[in-house]
Design an enzyme around this catalytic site. Sequence first.
Site, short mmCIF file in Angstrom:
data_model
loop_
_atom_site.label_atom_id
_atom_site.label_comp_id
_atom_site.label_asym_id
_atom_site.label_seq_id
_atom_site.Cartn_x
_atom_site.Cartn_y
_atom_site.Cartn_z
N PRO A 99 -23.60 18.09 19.05
CA PRO A 99 -24.13 19.16 18.21
C PRO A 99 -24.76 18.59 16.94
O PRO A 99 -24.21 17.68 16.33
CB PRO A 99 -22.89 20.00 17.88
CG PRO A 99 -21.86 19.62 18.87
CD PRO A 99 -22.15 18.22 19.29
N VAL A 100 -25.93 19.13 16.58
CA VAL A 100 -26.69 18.61 15.43
C VAL A 100 -26.08 19.12 14.12
O VAL A 100 -25.60 20.25 14.06
CB VAL A 100 -28.17 19.05 15.55
CG1 VAL A 100 -28.96 18.65 14.32
CG2 VAL A 100 -28.79 18.44 16.79
N GLY A 103 -21.34 17.08 11.67
CA GLY A 103 -20.38 16.05 11.28
C GLY A 103 -19.96 15.16 12.43
O GLY A 103 -18.98 14.42 12.33
N GLY A 105 -22.04 12.91 13.91
CA GLY A 105 -22.80 11.66 13.94
C GLY A 105 -24.04 11.69 14.81
O GLY A 105 -24.52 10.64 15.25
N SER A 106 -24.59 12.88 15.03
CA SER A 106 -25.74 13.01 15.93
C SER A 106 -26.91 12.11 15.50
O SER A 106 -27.50 11.41 16.34
CB SER A 106 -26.14 14.49 15.97
OG SER A 106 -27.49 14.64 16.12
N ALA A 108 -27.02 9.30 13.67
CA ALA A 108 -26.77 7.86 13.87
C ALA A 108 -26.72 7.52 15.35
O ALA A 108 -27.22 6.47 15.78
CB ALA A 108 -25.46 7.45 13.18
N ALA A 109 -26.15 8.41 16.16
CA ALA A 109 -26.05 8.14 17.60
C ALA A 109 -27.43 8.09 18.25
O ALA A 109 -27.70 7.23 19.09
CB ALA A 109 -25.18 9.20 18.27
N ASP A 150 -20.95 6.16 9.59
CA ASP A 150 -21.40 6.72 10.88
C ASP A 150 -21.99 5.62 11.77
O ASP A 150 -21.59 5.45 12.93
CB ASP A 150 -22.45 7.82 10.68
CG ASP A 150 -21.83 9.13 10.25
OD1 ASP A 150 -20.69 9.12 9.75
OD2 ASP A 150 -22.49 10.18 10.42
O1 PMV Z 1 -22.50 12.83 8.67
P1 PMV Z 1 -21.24 13.54 8.32
O2 PMV Z 1 -21.38 15.00 8.16
O3 PMV Z 1 -20.07 13.11 9.16
O4 PMV Z 1 -20.87 13.07 6.83
C1 PMV Z 1 -20.59 11.76 6.59
C2 PMV Z 1 -19.48 11.67 5.66
C3 PMV Z 1 -19.81 11.61 4.18
O5 PMV Z 1 -18.76 10.85 3.63
C4 PMV Z 1 -19.80 13.02 3.60
C5 PMV Z 1 -21.15 10.97 3.89
C6 PMV Z 1 -21.21 9.47 4.13
O6 PMV Z 1 -22.31 8.93 4.05
O7 PMV Z 1 -20.18 8.83 4.35
#
Ligand code: PMV
Length: 312
Positions: A99-100, A103, A105-106, A108-109, A150
């Site tokens: 899911p976009v 949280g 990691g869409s 980065a993946a 991520d």
């Molecule tokens: O990408 P997310 O939504 O899992 O956020 C990453 C976590 C944060 O600590 C909020 C940002 C980061 O760069 O680490």
Amino acid sequence: MTTATAPGKVILFGEHAVVYGRPAIAIPVRQVHAQAQVDDLPGEPPGRILIEAPNVGRQVWLHEAAADDPLALAVRLALEEIQPKPLPAARIRITSTIPVASGLGSGAAVSIALLRALGAHWKKPLTNERVSALAFQVEKLHHGTPSGIDNTVIAFEQPVYFRRGHPGESIRVGSPLDLVVAVSDRPSPTAAAVTQVRERWQADRAAVEALLGSISDLVVEARPALEAAELGTLGALMDQNHALLARLGVSTPALDRLVEAARSAGGAGAKLSGAGLGGNIIAAADPRHLADIELALQRAGAVQTIHLQVGP
Ligand code: PMV
């Protein structure tokens, strides 16, 4: 044709504090993944690269893509790194079940699947270190100050204890530990939450630093508890981490409701995970309660639940 995949991820402890140099712990989520497929385009002139992401209705030629297009940046970084000769013409197709803006990691993946597929297709496979470093460059487009957690956890596909600017330390979880992820109905772009926390930090640095310090303390405590798979301790630490994130201003009534639902249905503990203001929550649970917890989460508004197990 060459394909490569990369998993999703969740942050178990320490989100936001990790942006300010504190440690955090994250694990890969293999139940969802991004995939990239590369095909040669024999009829096209050398160097012509078509990027397709049918899930999000995108199709763009690399030479026409904007400088801040994350997919195009990942391809440009791959070209720079691999320097294929002669310059090929190719089509890259990206799909994802992650899911976009949730949280998981869409972003980065997708970058990592793409970098791996191009490395394999152009006969220069990239190491996990390089893939992580290049994906970090793309992460900077999503929000200016990514911690790097991520790209690290997704590239290495191991539970990781992470501090900004340091290589991740992989964590060995001693026995199986069950977790449930619940995706809320509200996507949350990381940049908005990170900016909100930054504004609070600028307005009241002492108070926010105290919260970040408390989060950091419980991440340090969580690491041995995770290694020993101590469900009770981890659950209590998750509850505390959620309370601190709420005080940091990144929880919402909908996320609190999901966290509460997981706890009431027998979860050992639960917290929001990732940037907050939407996105997902995670709960740790005894396997006997998993079905009840997933049902309770769906009733409390989760649009998707994922059961995963960390450990040997
Ligand atoms: O990408 P997310 O939504 O899992 O956020 C990453 C976590 C944060 O600590 C909020 C940002 C980061 O760069 O680490």
